[in-house]
Structures are given as C-alpha cells and as structure tokens.
Design an enzyme around this catalytic site. Structure first.
Site, PDB file in Angstrom:
ATOM      1  N   HIS A   1      27.059  36.533  42.645  1.00 22.44           N
ATOM      2  CA  HIS A   1      28.138  36.099  42.623  1.00 22.44           C
ATOM      3  C   HIS A   1      29.605  36.361  42.107  1.00 22.44           C
ATOM      4  O   HIS A   1      29.326  37.574  41.269  1.00 22.44           O
ATOM      5  CB  HIS A   1      28.036  34.585  41.719  1.00 22.44           C
ATOM      6  CG  HIS A   1      27.542  34.676  40.415  1.00 22.44           C
ATOM      7  ND1 HIS A   1      26.391  34.665  39.864  1.00 22.44           N
ATOM      8  CD2 HIS A   1      28.712  34.767  39.201  1.00 22.44           C
ATOM      9  CE1 HIS A   1      26.545  34.881  38.550  1.00 22.44           C
ATOM     10  NE2 HIS A   1      27.702  34.855  38.226  1.00 22.44           N
TER      11      HIS A   1
ATOM     12  N   HIS B   1      34.198  38.063  36.355  1.00 24.99           N
ATOM     13  CA  HIS B   1      33.109  39.144  36.262  1.00 24.99           C
ATOM     14  C   HIS B   1      32.526  38.730  37.834  1.00 24.99           C
ATOM     15  O   HIS B   1      32.720  37.852  38.652  1.00 24.99           O
ATOM     16  CB  HIS B   1      32.378  38.783  35.312  1.00 24.99           C
ATOM     17  CG  HIS B   1      31.561  37.626  35.422  1.00 24.99           C
ATOM     18  ND1 HIS B   1      31.685  36.204  34.639  1.00 24.99           N
ATOM     19  CD2 HIS B   1      30.127  37.117  36.054  1.00 24.99           C
ATOM     20  CE1 HIS B   1      30.922  35.550  34.938  1.00 24.99           C
ATOM     21  NE2 HIS B   1      30.070  35.866  35.603  1.00 24.99           N
TER      22      HIS B   1
ATOM     23  N   GLU C   1      28.169  41.577  35.101  1.00 29.79           N
ATOM     24  CA  GLU C   1      26.903  40.960  34.831  1.00 29.79           C
ATOM     25  C   GLU C   1      25.699  41.318  35.693  1.00 29.79           C
ATOM     26  O   GLU C   1      25.892  41.545  36.897  1.00 29.79           O
ATOM     27  CB  GLU C   1      26.984  39.154  34.970  1.00 29.79           C
ATOM     28  CG  GLU C   1      25.784  38.263  34.627  1.00 29.79           C
ATOM     29  CD  GLU C   1      26.043  36.994  34.834  1.00 29.79           C
ATOM     30  OE1 GLU C   1      26.951  36.675  35.587  1.00 29.79           O
ATOM     31  OE2 GLU C   1      25.270  36.378  34.551  1.00 29.79           O
TER      32      GLU C   1
HETATM   33 CO    CO Z   1      27.971  34.861  36.195  1.00 31.41          CO
END
Ligand code: CO
Length: 134
Positions: A7, A79, A130
């Site tokens: 994502h 992020h 991440e």
């Molecule tokens: Co995230």
C-alpha cells in the site's frame, strides 16, 4: 527481497473529503473509516486492482500523523509498504547493510494483523518505508 507494493499511505487533513474524492472523482472502491487506536490513526482503505491506498487521519493526541500534518498541512504521502516473505530475515539483512530500523527493531503487528517494521526515511531517499510480512 521486497515483493509487491502492499500500500501507499497518504496523510489527509480531512478524511471525509479525501474519501469522497477517491470515490467520486477517481471512481475507486473506497471502504468505511476504521479506527485503529493502537496505531493512532483512522484509516480509509482504497482498493485498487494492483495495490491499496490508505488514507490516514490522526486519532488521539499521540498520533504519529499529527506532526506530519503540521509540517504538511495539505497532506502528503506518509509511507510506502513493501511485502516481504520473512520480516526477521529482511531486518537482519537491512541492519547488516547499515539501514536503521525505527523503534526497538522488533516487528510489531501492523494495521492488517501482520508483522511490520519501519525503516528510517533518511536511509531511503526521504521516504518512510514499511515492510510487511505476508
Ligand atoms: Co502502512
């Protein structure tokens, strides 16, 4: 080592406006807001054919999104999340390469119930990264 883009997370100053924009203007499949108190965010998931967008809005006074929105009042990319098969192996490889892991360096359970780690943005071209084990 990294696999799919899981994502892209975007911090937004107004969650309803942002969700409606993705629904109406961009014609995306947009979910309902979900409170995630352990992460200090309210999230709206936008499901795209090849990945997800997460619209993040602060929840609580210790939200990690508050400072970001102070610096970026119009919102911005917070992020990106890449998938890995083995998060501990990924962490050890990154540490050996000199990358900094945020927090205590131990994987935490992320917003999708899977182990995640965050890498220092200064080590990755100013982008908070991440990693999620899938
Ligand atoms: Co995230």
């Amino acid at each position: 080592m990294i696999g799919r883009l899981n994502h892209v997370a975007i911090a937004v100053p107004d969650l309803e406006v942002a969700a409606e924009q993705y629904r109406s203007m961009l014609g995306a499949s947009v979910g309902e807001p979900q409170e995630e108190p352990q992460h200090g965010v309210i999230v709206v998931f936008v499901n795209l054919p090849n990945t997800k967008i997460e619209l993040l809005y602060p929840l609580g006074e210790k939200s990690p999104i508050l400072g970001f929105l102070e610096k970026n009042p119009a919102g911005g990319i917070h992020h990106v999340c890449y998938e890995v098969d083995d998060i501990v192996a990924a962490r050890d490889r990154l540490k050996a390469s000199g990358a900094r892991i945020l927090g205590d360096g131990e994987p935490k359970i992320g917003a999708h119930g899977k182990p995640v780690l965050f890498l220092h943005p200064k080590d990755f071209n100013g982008c908070l990264v991440e990693l999620e084990e899938v």
